[in-house]
Design a protein around this motif. Structure first.
Motif, PDB file in Angstrom:
ATOM      1  N   ALA A 245       0.842  -1.205   0.000  1.00  0.00           N
ATOM      2  CA  ALA A 245       0.000   0.000   0.000  1.00  0.00           C
ATOM      3  C   ALA A 245       0.879   1.258   0.000  1.00  0.00           C
ATOM      4  O   ALA A 245       0.574   2.242  -0.669  1.00  0.00           O
ATOM      5  CB  ALA A 245      -0.926   0.001   1.202  1.00  0.00           C
ATOM      6  N   LEU A 246       1.990   1.197   0.730  1.00  0.00           N
ATOM      7  CA  LEU A 246       2.912   2.342   0.790  1.00  0.00           C
ATOM      8  C   LEU A 246       3.441   2.679  -0.595  1.00  0.00           C
ATOM      9  O   LEU A 246       3.559   3.853  -0.964  1.00  0.00           O
ATOM     10  CB  LEU A 246       4.073   1.998   1.738  1.00  0.00           C
ATOM     11  N   SER A 247       3.779   1.643  -1.352  1.00  0.00           N
ATOM     12  CA  SER A 247       4.349   1.874  -2.682  1.00  0.00           C
ATOM     13  C   SER A 247       3.297   2.220  -3.713  1.00  0.00           C
ATOM     14  O   SER A 247       3.568   2.945  -4.659  1.00  0.00           O
ATOM     15  CB  SER A 247       5.092   0.625  -3.146  1.00  0.00           C
TER      16      SER A 247
ATOM     17  N   MET B 234       6.226  -4.391  -5.512  1.00  0.00           N
ATOM     18  CA  MET B 234       6.060  -3.015  -5.011  1.00  0.00           C
ATOM     19  C   MET B 234       6.588  -2.005  -6.018  1.00  0.00           C
ATOM     20  O   MET B 234       5.955  -0.983  -6.289  1.00  0.00           O
ATOM     21  CB  MET B 234       6.813  -2.837  -3.678  1.00  0.00           C
ATOM     22  N   ALA B 235       7.788  -2.293  -6.562  1.00  0.00           N
ATOM     23  CA  ALA B 235       8.403  -1.339  -7.503  1.00  0.00           C
ATOM     24  C   ALA B 235       7.568  -1.223  -8.775  1.00  0.00           C
ATOM     25  O   ALA B 235       7.331  -0.120  -9.275  1.00  0.00           O
ATOM     26  CB  ALA B 235       9.827  -1.783  -7.824  1.00  0.00           C
TER      27      ALA B 235
ATOM     28  N   SER C  64       4.386   0.791  -8.256  1.00  0.00           N
ATOM     29  CA  SER C  64       4.547   2.092  -7.606  1.00  0.00           C
ATOM     30  C   SER C  64       4.089   3.250  -8.496  1.00  0.00           C
ATOM     31  O   SER C  64       4.087   4.393  -8.058  1.00  0.00           O
ATOM     32  CB  SER C  64       6.014   2.298  -7.211  1.00  0.00           C
TER      33      SER C  64
ATOM     34  N   HIS D  86      -7.181  -0.520   0.618  1.00  0.00           N
ATOM     35  CA  HIS D  86      -6.477  -1.077  -0.543  1.00  0.00           C
ATOM     36  C   HIS D  86      -6.348  -2.598  -0.464  1.00  0.00           C
ATOM     37  O   HIS D  86      -5.797  -3.212  -1.363  1.00  0.00           O
ATOM     38  CB  HIS D  86      -5.060  -0.499  -0.644  1.00  0.00           C
TER      39      HIS D  86
ATOM     40  N   VAL E 154       0.348   3.814  -3.424  1.00  0.00           N
ATOM     41  CA  VAL E 154      -0.480   5.024  -3.311  1.00  0.00           C
ATOM     42  C   VAL E 154       0.294   6.255  -3.763  1.00  0.00           C
ATOM     43  O   VAL E 154       1.266   6.644  -3.126  1.00  0.00           O
ATOM     44  CB  VAL E 154      -0.971   5.214  -1.851  1.00  0.00           C
ATOM     45  N   LYS E 155      -0.126   6.819  -4.875  1.00  0.00           N
ATOM     46  CA  LYS E 155       0.563   8.010  -5.395  1.00  0.00           C
ATOM     47  C   LYS E 155      -0.013   9.282  -4.773  1.00  0.00           C
ATOM     48  O   LYS E 155       0.704  10.241  -4.528  1.00  0.00           O
ATOM     49  CB  LYS E 155       0.429   8.073  -6.918  1.00  0.00           C
ATOM     50  N   ASN E 156      -1.315   9.292  -4.558  1.00  0.00           N
ATOM     51  CA  ASN E 156      -1.957  10.469  -3.955  1.00  0.00           C
ATOM     52  C   ASN E 156      -2.555  10.086  -2.606  1.00  0.00           C
ATOM     53  O   ASN E 156      -3.715   9.685  -2.537  1.00  0.00           O
ATOM     54  CB  ASN E 156      -3.048  11.006  -4.887  1.00  0.00           C
ATOM     55  N   PRO E 157      -1.746  10.200  -1.538  1.00  0.00           N
ATOM     56  CA  PRO E 157      -2.234   9.752  -0.219  1.00  0.00           C
ATOM     57  C   PRO E 157      -3.410  10.584   0.268  1.00  0.00           C
ATOM     58  O   PRO E 157      -3.537  11.760  -0.078  1.00  0.00           O
ATOM     59  CB  PRO E 157      -1.011   9.934   0.683  1.00  0.00           C
ATOM     60  N   ARG E 158      -4.260   9.934   1.082  1.00  0.00           N
ATOM     61  CA  ARG E 158      -5.420  10.622   1.646  1.00  0.00           C
ATOM     62  C   ARG E 158      -5.500  10.323   3.131  1.00  0.00           C
ATOM     63  O   ARG E 158      -4.892   9.373   3.619  1.00  0.00           O
ATOM     64  CB  ARG E 158      -6.706  10.107   0.975  1.00  0.00           C
ATOM     65  N   PHE E 159      -6.310  11.119   3.832  1.00  0.00           N
ATOM     66  CA  PHE E 159      -6.522  10.838   5.248  1.00  0.00           C
ATOM     67  C   PHE E 159      -7.613   9.782   5.395  1.00  0.00           C
ATOM     68  O   PHE E 159      -8.609   9.992   6.068  1.00  0.00           O
ATOM     69  CB  PHE E 159      -6.901  12.119   5.998  1.00  0.00           C
TER      70      PHE E 159
ATOM     71  N   TYR F  76      -5.577   2.985   5.156  1.00  0.00           N
ATOM     72  CA  TYR F  76      -4.888   2.298   4.066  1.00  0.00           C
ATOM     73  C   TYR F  76      -5.439   0.884   3.836  1.00  0.00           C
ATOM     74  O   TYR F  76      -5.228   0.291   2.783  1.00  0.00           O
ATOM     75  CB  TYR F  76      -3.369   2.248   4.308  1.00  0.00           C
TER      76      TYR F  76
END
Lengths: 282, 245
Positions: free
Chosen positions: B88-90, B141-142, B145, B103, B92-97, B100
């Motif tokens: 999920a860290l990799s 992940m890569a 991304s 996903h 998500v290009k536009n993070p939101r509040f 997570y």
């Protein structure tokens, strides 16, 4: 140990828990060795004392104390990030400077606030409820934040900075925000302790970092830090246990002047136990 | 698109430059494999592309973000975070509040597409997986991304042959499907021949072979090995001559 001593210990432990959360955030989530507690905690206390002695409502003083101490955290982060000064050194320098600032703000080394009132009364349970509510109002939103996309990024900053950079995460922004939150918790604790004791002394911050660190170590030794939930419970549990251990030691005859030696010994003992455990069980 | 123009790089304490005027231009979505002896400058070139190192001279133009998978699996993952958190860290290009965990279904689908049963570890820390399994997750992940350029530095070297094949197939199919411009360093001649649209060979800081299209398709492992040894022998002779001279 009497019931009063236990209850007093719990009350003090809850305030210490706030400090311990402030210590945990940079240490565990940002991989930032922050020593600002010794300066940001009395800064919160000093601001609270001035506000209360000026007749401002003690509840209003709390957010102001948090903002002042939080700004100190931002300064430490900026000194580290922009001037490339070691994080520990930045914290020590700012804490030393804060001592003079506190003296200048207070105009004298201590202020008695017995006539000014405060959030707390003689009912310990009532006091503990207020502290618990304030603690929860900080920790619960933070725990929710850590489970969001931004929280995930915040945690990544401390766990793998190279990967975080590769993913376009701004290390600077998250470090500054994290230090603001951590130091505002010191400010909150400072203002609460001043209101609880109705007294502010410029030296209240001396050694507070080591008390918080001991609490964090004890908490993590009891429940570990393998999961996020455990990481979030450890400071509270550690602070409550540490305060009780300290109370027990004092009631068994430990001289108050030996308290700092006792605290340091606890930290070393917990570290040694962790190392031995790691060696034995891989 | 990725363009490397006349890039040179030296390191203090090493007399000879590691890269001596490297030029390489890759089209959008092109998959380039890189082979060469140890010390030929492959990894340095990749580090310059990723921005980890600065070139002494020359220019690198990238058309987007760069993702990287290196041999050391700990660099590409966070072992104490769960598999879901890592991916999920990799991804998500536009993070939101927002949480997570929303996903989770997407992440499970992505991991399931690997067909190796790793989805059952979705809520476990990555540290419970083997090094090879973690490398597979690092690659996933890569690739996911959202980066337009992917750099792979011997990313299958720690895996057993079965896993190597699985990961290479996954990598090749995914980058083709997503149109990611890819540079892959490998010492596996079979992979170099089988995968990618283009192959370059590096020797002593220079690109000495650059083939694509029909020429690459007709390449065999035997002919590639012969080419590899030919350049190695030449550089040994040259070094010997220089030393004698």
């Amino acid at each position: 140990m009497s019931v009063d001593l236990v209850m007093n210990g719990l009350q003090q432990g809850l305030i210490l828990a706030i400090i311990t959360y402030g210590i945990m955030i940079p240490f565990r989530f940002l991989d930032f060795t922050d020593l600002t507690a010794d300066g940001a905690y009395p800064l919160g206390g000093a601001v609270c004392a001035i506000f209360m002695s000026s007749g401002i409502h003690p509840a209003l003083a709390i957010p102001c104390c948090m903002i002042c101490s939080g700004c100190m955290g931002v300064c430490v982060a900026l000194i580290h990030l922009k001037l490339r000064i070691n994080s520990m050194l930045a914290g020590i320098i700012l804490s030393t400077m804060a001592y003079s600032v506190n003296l200048r703000l207070m105009g004298r080394p201590n202020i008695a606030l017995f006539e000014c009132g405060g959030l707390f009364g003689v009912n310990i349970l009532g006091n503990m409820t207020i502290i618990c509510l304030l603690l929860a109002s900080c920790v619960v939103p933070f725990a929710i934040f850590l489970r969001t996309d931004f929280g995930l990024r915040f945690r990544a900053v401390g766990l793998n900075q190279n990967l975080a950079k590769q993913r376009g995460i701004s290390i600077d922004k998250y470090t500054i925000a994290g230090l603001f939150v951590a130091c505002s918790l010191f400010g909150l604790a400072g203002s609460l302790i001043v209101q609880l004791q109705s007294y502010m002394d410029v030296g209240i911050g001396v050694g507070i970092l080591i008390h918080g660190l001991a609490s964090l170590m004890i908490g993590e030794a009891i429940i570990g830090n393998a999961t996020l939930n455990r990481q979030l419970v450890a400071p509270l549990l550690g602070a409550l246990v540490y305060q009780q251990v300290q109370g027990a030691a004092l009631s068994l005859g430990l001289a108050p002047s030996d308290l700092k030696f006792f605290t340091g010994a606890i930290v070393l003992l917990v570290i040694a136990m962790k190392r031995t455990e790691a060696k034995m069980f891989g | 698109m990725l363009r490397i123009s006349n890039v040179t790089k030296s390191f203090s304490g090493i007399f000879e430059p590691v890269l001596k005027g490297v030029n390489l231009s890759l089209a959008e979505g092109e998959f380039c494999t890189v082979i060469g002896a140890n010390g030929s400058g492959k990894t340095t070139m990749l580090r310059i592309v990723s921005g980890e190192h600065q070139a002494d001279s020359g220019e690198v133009i990238r058309n987007g973000d760069v993702a990287q998978v290196v041999q050391d699996v700990n660099k590409g993952t966070i072992p104490s975070m769960t598999m879901l958190e890592n991916i999920a860290l990799s991804g998500v290009k536009n993070p939101r509040f927002s949480f997570y965990r929303r996903h989770k279904n997407d992440v499970v689908e992505k991991v399931r597409s690997l067909n190796i049963g790793l989805e059952k570890f979705i809520d476990q820390p990555l540290s419970v997986l083997s090094g090879g399994q973690r490398q597979i997750i690092a690659t996933l992940m890569a690739i996911n991304s959202g980066s337009r350029i992917l750099l792979l530095d011997e990313h299958t070297s720690a895996l057993d042959p079965k896993m190597q094949l699985l990961l290479m197939e996954y990598t090749a199919n995914s980058v083709r499907e997503l149109g990611i411009t890819t540079i892959m360093i490998t010492h596996n001649m079979e992979d170099a021949v089988k995968y990618g649209d283009r192959l370059i060979m590096m020797n002593k800081g220079r690109i000495v072979v650059d083939m694509s299209g029909r020429e690459k398709k007709q390449l065999t492992i035997q002919s590639l090995l012969e080419m590899f040894h030919k350049f190695e022998d030449q550089s040994l002779l040259r070094d010997g001559g220089e030393n004698v001279g």
